[in-house]
Design a protein around this motif. Structure first.
Motif, PDB file in Angstrom:
ATOM      1  N   LEU A 247      38.783  48.782  24.203  1.00 57.64           N
ATOM      2  CA  LEU A 247      38.915  49.222  25.833  1.00 57.64           C
ATOM      3  C   LEU A 247      39.117  47.936  26.483  1.00 57.64           C
ATOM      4  O   LEU A 247      38.415  46.957  26.476  1.00 57.64           O
ATOM      5  N   SER A 248      40.098  48.270  27.484  1.00 57.12           N
ATOM      6  CA  SER A 248      40.278  47.118  28.433  1.00 57.12           C
ATOM      7  C   SER A 248      39.340  46.922  29.496  1.00 57.12           C
ATOM      8  O   SER A 248      38.901  47.871  29.953  1.00 57.12           O
ATOM      9  N   MET A 249      39.224  45.717  29.959  1.00 59.31           N
ATOM     10  CA  MET A 249      38.014  45.586  30.755  1.00 59.31           C
ATOM     11  C   MET A 249      38.455  45.912  32.162  1.00 59.31           C
ATOM     12  O   MET A 249      37.725  46.276  33.148  1.00 59.31           O
ATOM     13  N   ASP A 250      39.964  45.950  32.311  1.00 61.06           N
ATOM     14  CA  ASP A 250      40.307  46.293  33.546  1.00 61.06           C
ATOM     15  C   ASP A 250      40.164  47.799  33.729  1.00 61.06           C
ATOM     16  O   ASP A 250      39.751  48.172  34.970  1.00 61.06           O
ATOM     17  N   ALA A 251      40.213  48.674  32.823  1.00 60.85           N
ATOM     18  CA  ALA A 251      39.827  49.980  32.899  1.00 60.85           C
ATOM     19  C   ALA A 251      38.448  50.261  33.225  1.00 60.85           C
ATOM     20  O   ALA A 251      38.033  51.169  33.844  1.00 60.85           O
ATOM     21  N   LEU A 252      37.703  49.528  32.583  1.00 58.31           N
ATOM     22  CA  LEU A 252      36.130  49.630  32.864  1.00 58.31           C
ATOM     23  C   LEU A 252      35.876  49.238  34.238  1.00 58.31           C
ATOM     24  O   LEU A 252      34.859  49.888  35.067  1.00 58.31           O
ATOM     25  N   THR A 293      30.663  36.323  29.238  1.00 59.24           N
ATOM     26  CA  THR A 293      31.362  35.597  28.028  1.00 59.24           C
ATOM     27  C   THR A 293      32.584  34.841  28.850  1.00 59.24           C
ATOM     28  O   THR A 293      33.413  35.249  29.707  1.00 59.24           O
ATOM     29  N   ALA A 294      32.714  33.516  28.523  1.00 61.22           N
ATOM     30  CA  ALA A 294      33.621  32.887  29.374  1.00 61.22           C
ATOM     31  C   ALA A 294      35.140  32.963  29.183  1.00 61.22           C
ATOM     32  O   ALA A 294      35.363  33.481  27.957  1.00 61.22           O
ATOM     33  N   TRP A 295      35.920  32.907  29.955  1.00 59.73           N
ATOM     34  CA  TRP A 295      37.342  32.920  29.693  1.00 59.73           C
ATOM     35  C   TRP A 295      37.904  32.389  28.515  1.00 59.73           C
ATOM     36  O   TRP A 295      37.530  31.132  28.643  1.00 59.73           O
ATOM     37  N   GLY A 296      38.252  32.891  27.500  1.00 53.86           N
ATOM     38  CA  GLY A 296      39.042  32.150  26.695  1.00 53.86           C
ATOM     39  C   GLY A 296      38.029  31.896  25.356  1.00 53.86           C
ATOM     40  O   GLY A 296      38.390  31.476  24.194  1.00 53.86           O
ATOM     41  N   LYS A 297      36.877  32.414  25.526  1.00 55.25           N
ATOM     42  CA  LYS A 297      35.952  32.350  24.550  1.00 55.25           C
ATOM     43  C   LYS A 297      35.725  34.126  23.959  1.00 55.25           C
ATOM     44  O   LYS A 297      36.226  34.876  24.672  1.00 55.25           O
ATOM     45  N   GLU A 298      34.713  34.011  22.964  1.00 53.64           N
ATOM     46  CA  GLU A 298      34.624  35.280  22.295  1.00 53.64           C
ATOM     47  C   GLU A 298      33.314  35.658  22.241  1.00 53.64           C
ATOM     48  O   GLU A 298      32.382  34.638  21.798  1.00 53.64           O
ATOM     49  N   GLY A 299      32.650  36.927  22.951  1.00 49.92           N
ATOM     50  CA  GLY A 299      31.020  37.055  22.673  1.00 49.92           C
ATOM     51  C   GLY A 299      31.007  38.115  21.763  1.00 49.92           C
ATOM     52  O   GLY A 299      31.778  39.003  21.505  1.00 49.92           O
ATOM     53  N   ARG A 300      29.683  38.128  21.024  1.00 53.97           N
ATOM     54  CA  ARG A 300      29.577  39.463  20.177  1.00 53.97           C
ATOM     55  C   ARG A 300      28.385  39.756  20.460  1.00 53.97           C
ATOM     56  O   ARG A 300      27.180  39.179  20.778  1.00 53.97           O
ATOM     57  N   TYR A 311      33.932  40.683  22.783  1.00 58.33           N
ATOM     58  CA  TYR A 311      34.397  40.822  23.929  1.00 58.33           C
ATOM     59  C   TYR A 311      35.294  39.358  24.003  1.00 58.33           C
ATOM     60  O   TYR A 311      34.999  38.349  23.910  1.00 58.33           O
ATOM     61  N   CYS A 312      36.743  39.493  24.321  1.00 55.59           N
ATOM     62  CA  CYS A 312      37.594  38.388  24.197  1.00 55.59           C
ATOM     63  C   CYS A 312      38.898  38.724  25.034  1.00 55.59           C
ATOM     64  O   CYS A 312      39.349  39.954  25.114  1.00 55.59           O
ATOM     65  N   ARG A 313      38.846  37.766  26.073  1.00 54.97           N
ATOM     66  CA  ARG A 313      40.213  38.082  27.021  1.00 54.97           C
ATOM     67  C   ARG A 313      40.237  39.336  27.749  1.00 54.97           C
ATOM     68  O   ARG A 313      41.383  39.943  27.500  1.00 54.97           O
ATOM     69  N   PRO A 375      44.304  41.775  20.892  1.00 47.72           N
ATOM     70  CA  PRO A 375      44.223  43.250  21.289  1.00 47.72           C
ATOM     71  C   PRO A 375      45.518  43.957  21.493  1.00 47.72           C
ATOM     72  O   PRO A 375      46.548  43.464  22.146  1.00 47.72           O
ATOM     73  N   PRO A 376      45.553  45.160  21.052  1.00 45.87           N
ATOM     74  CA  PRO A 376      46.899  45.863  21.140  1.00 45.87           C
ATOM     75  C   PRO A 376      47.423  46.195  22.366  1.00 45.87           C
ATOM     76  O   PRO A 376      48.600  46.421  22.710  1.00 45.87           O
ATOM     77  N   GLY A 377      46.360  46.247  23.543  1.00 48.74           N
ATOM     78  CA  GLY A 377      46.890  46.420  24.827  1.00 48.74           C
ATOM     79  C   GLY A 377      47.167  45.097  25.545  1.00 48.74           C
ATOM     80  O   GLY A 377      47.839  45.313  26.759  1.00 48.74           O
ATOM     81  N   GLU A 378      47.381  44.183  24.920  1.00 48.76           N
ATOM     82  CA  GLU A 378      47.986  42.773  25.558  1.00 48.76           C
ATOM     83  C   GLU A 378      49.270  42.957  25.582  1.00 48.76           C
ATOM     84  O   GLU A 378      49.947  43.724  25.012  1.00 48.76           O
ATOM     85  N   ARG A 379      50.049  42.546  26.685  1.00 48.01           N
ATOM     86  CA  ARG A 379      51.264  42.532  27.014  1.00 48.01           C
ATOM     87  C   ARG A 379      52.217  41.087  26.883  1.00 48.01           C
ATOM     88  O   ARG A 379      51.831  40.039  27.140  1.00 48.01           O
ATOM     89  N   LEU A 380      53.280  41.220  26.510  1.00 48.16           N
ATOM     90  CA  LEU A 380      54.397  40.311  26.300  1.00 48.16           C
ATOM     91  C   LEU A 380      55.851  40.869  27.045  1.00 48.16           C
ATOM     92  O   LEU A 380      56.133  41.979  27.231  1.00 48.16           O
ATOM     93  N   THR A 381      56.217  39.771  27.736  1.00 50.93           N
ATOM     94  CA  THR A 381      57.513  39.997  28.552  1.00 50.93           C
ATOM     95  C   THR A 381      58.632  39.073  27.837  1.00 50.93           C
ATOM     96  O   THR A 381      58.571  38.105  27.760  1.00 50.93           O
TER      97      THR A 381
END
Length: 454
Positions: A247-252, A293-300, A311-313, A375-381
Motif C-alpha cells: 500500500l502506498s503511504m500517499d493513498a493512506l 521510520t526515517a526517510w531512506g530507512k526501513e522499519g519492521r 515500511y520503506c520509502r 515496491p511495484p508502485g515506485e515510478r521511473l521516467t
C-alpha cells in the motif's frame, strides 16, 4: 414486533437448519419455522449441541429437544463437545469455547445436510445486550452496529422481536421449553449481569430502551458500511501477490482518518489471513511505524497471523512469506552480495554489465547510494518516455515475472529512486555527455547446474 426483512425469511425450495437449545427463544423460532414448513411443504431440520457444561441439566435439555422434535416431526441432528477441555486447550473463556464449538457444529451440519441457511433465535434484547457489552469493553464503530439480520448464510429473523413479545408468543401457542438455571445467576456470566440488573434499570429510564438501542445500531451500520466501501475503493488497486500486499503511504495519507484503519484491515483481508485478532493496538502500531521510520530507512513490525509489516520509502508492505532482501548502503569499491547479485559501486565504468548514473549534487560531495527491493508502485521516467511509469507496468511490458521483479536490485541515491536493474535509469540521473558519472557493476550468480540463482 418489527418484521424481519423479506430477504431473511426462507425462500421456496430452500432447506434450512434451525439451531435449538431448548430454551424459550429457540423453541419459538422452531415453532415459527415449523408452521412455515407445514404451510409450504418445505424442509426444516433442527440442530442441538450439548456443551457438557451443566452435567445432568445439559443431558435433560438434549432429551427435551429430541422428544419435542420427534413429536413435531422435525428431523434433528445432535452434537456433543467438551467445552471446558476445549477452553483450556485453546486458552479461551468457557463462554468463547462453547460458542466456537457450537457454531463449528452448526456450520458443519448445515453443509452436510445441504441446508442453504442457518437460523438462530437472537432477538432484540440479545442485540441490545451485545452492543452494550461491546461498548463497556471498548470497541470500534463495528462493535456498536450490533448483529446483522443475515451474514454468510446465518439468519436472525427475530432481531426485531423483544423477549417480552417472545414470551407472549410462547404463551399464546403453548410452545414448550426448558429453562437454563444458570440464566438466573448474575454471577455466571457478564451477559447475565447485564440482562438481570442493568437492562431493567435502563428500561426504567425508558421502556423503549431496547428498541432505541437497535435503531441506533442500524443507523451506525449504514455509516460503517459506507466507510468500508470507501476503504475498499481506496485499496482496489493495491498490489497483491501470494504472501504480500503493498500500500502506498500517499493513498493512506489522502484518506479520511476514519477510513485509514479500515484500509489497513483490508490488507489483512487481501493477504487471506483475515482480521480476527487484529485489534486497535496493532493498527495504531502500523500507523506509528509509518510516522517514526526515517526517510531512506526501513522499519519492521510483527503482527498476528505470522504477518510482518515493512515500511520503506512511503510504501507499507505486509507479508506472510519470509523477506530477506533489505536496503543496504553500497560502499565504493566494496563488492556486496545482495540476493542473486553482487553489486560494486565504482567511480568509473568497468567492463561488464551495470548501471551508470550521474550525481547532480554539490562538487566533492559523495552521495549515499543504496540497493533495495523496489515496491511495484515506485515510478521511473525513462529516457524517451512521455512520462513516468510504475515499476510494475515496466516489468509487465518487459515480461518480467513477479518473482523476478521482487528480486531486482533498485538503486537509490540520497533516498531517490535512480534506477532499477533491467529497467533503466531515471532521466533525473541519466549521464550527460562526458560528465563524470558513477557506475554500479552488477553480476548475477549462476548455480552449479547452470540455472540462474533464485
Amino acid at each position: 414486533m418489527k418484521r424481519a426483512p423479506r430477504a431473511v425469511l426462507p425462500r421456496a425450495g430452500q432447506r434450512v437448519l434451525c439451531a435449538v437449545s431448548g430454551g424459550l427463544d429457540s423453541m419459538c423460532l422452531l415453532h415459527m419455522l415449523d408452521a412455515w414448513r407445514r404451510e409450504r411443504d418445505r424442509t426444516v431440520t433442527a440442530a442441538h449441541f450439548n456443551h457438557r457444561i451443566r452435567g445432568d441439566a445439559a443431558d435433560r435439555d438434549e432429551e427435551f429437544v429430541r422428544e419435542t422434535c420427534a413429536k413435531w416431526g422435525i428431523p434433528l441432528t445432535v452434537g456433543r463437545g467438551d467445552a471446558r477441555a476445549f477452553a483450556k486447550r485453546e486458552g479461551l473463556s468457557l463462554e468463547e469455547a462453547a460458542r466456537d464449538l457450537r457454531y463449528a457444529f452448526l456450520r458443519r451440519t448445515a453443509a452436510e445436510l445441504e441446508c442453504e441457511r442457518l437460523y438462530t433465535a437472537h432477538h432484540a434484547d440479545d442485540n441490545a445486550e451485545t452492543i452494550l457489552l461491546n461498548l463497556v469493553r471498548g470497541t470500534g464503530l463495528a462493535g456498536l452496529t450490533g448483529m446483522d439480520w443475515e451474514r454468510d448464510g446465518l439468519c436472525r429473523p427475530l432481531l426485531g422481536v423483544t423477549r417480552e413479545e417472545l414470551e407472549a408468543y410462547a404463551a399464546r401457542w403453548n410452545v414448550p421449553h426448558v429453562e437454563d438455571e444458570t440464566n438466573a445467576d448474575p454471577g455466571a456470566a457478564a451477559r447475565n449481569l447485564l440482562r438481570l440488573q442493568v437492562m431493567p434499570l435502563l428500561k426504567e429510564l425508558n421502556p423503549r430502551a431496547v428498541e432505541h438501542i437497535g435503531q441506533t445500531a442500524r443507523r451506525l451500520r449504514g455509516v460503517d458500511r459506507s466507510l468500508e466501501a470507501d476503504a475498499a475503493a481506496r485499496t482496489a488497486h493495491v498490489e497483491v501477490q501470494e504472501g504480500r500486499a503493498t500500500l502506498s503511504m500517499d493513498a493512506l495519507a489522502q484518506a479520511p482518518a476514519a477510513v485509514r484503519p479500515r484500509m489497513l484491515l483490508r490488507l489483512f483481508d487481501l493477504l487471506g489471513v483475515g482480521r480476527k485478532d487484529v485489534g486497535a493496538a496493532h493498527l495504531e502500531a502500523l500507523m506509528d511505524l509509518t510516522r517514526r521510520t526515517a526517510w531512506g530507512k526501513e522499519g519492521r513490525l510483527s503482527l498476528p497471523h505470522g504477518v510482518t509489516a515493512r515500511y520503506c520509502r512511503r510504501w507499507l508492505i505486509l507479508e506472510t512469506r519470509p523477506q530477506t532482501l533489505t536496503e543496504i548502503q553500497l560502499i565504493p569499491d566494496s563488492p556486496l552480495r545482495w540476493g542473486d547479485y553482487t553489486l560494486t559501486l565504482l567511480d568509473r565504468p568497468e567492463d561488464g554489465e551495470g548501471i551508470a548514473f550521474f550525481w547532480r549534487g554539490r562538487p566533492g560531495q559523495s552521495p549515499v547510494v543504496t540497493a533495495a527491493p523496489c515496491p511495484p508502485g515506485e515510478r521511473l521516467t525513462l529516457p524517451g518516455a512521455r512520462g513516468s511509469r510504475s515499476v510494475k507496468r515496466l516489468c509487465l511490458d518487459r515480461r518480467i515475472s513477479l518473482a523476478e521483479r521482487d528480486r531486482l536490485p533498485a538503486i537509490y541515491v540520497e533516498g531517490r529512486l535512480a534506477a532499477v536493474w533491467r529497467l533503466g535509469v531515471d532521466t533525473a540521473f541519466a549521464p550527460e555527455g562526458g560528465a563524470p558519472c558513477r557506475f554500479i557493476k552488477i553480476k548475477r550468480h549462476i548455480e552449479e547446474d547452470g540455472h540462474d540463482a533464485q
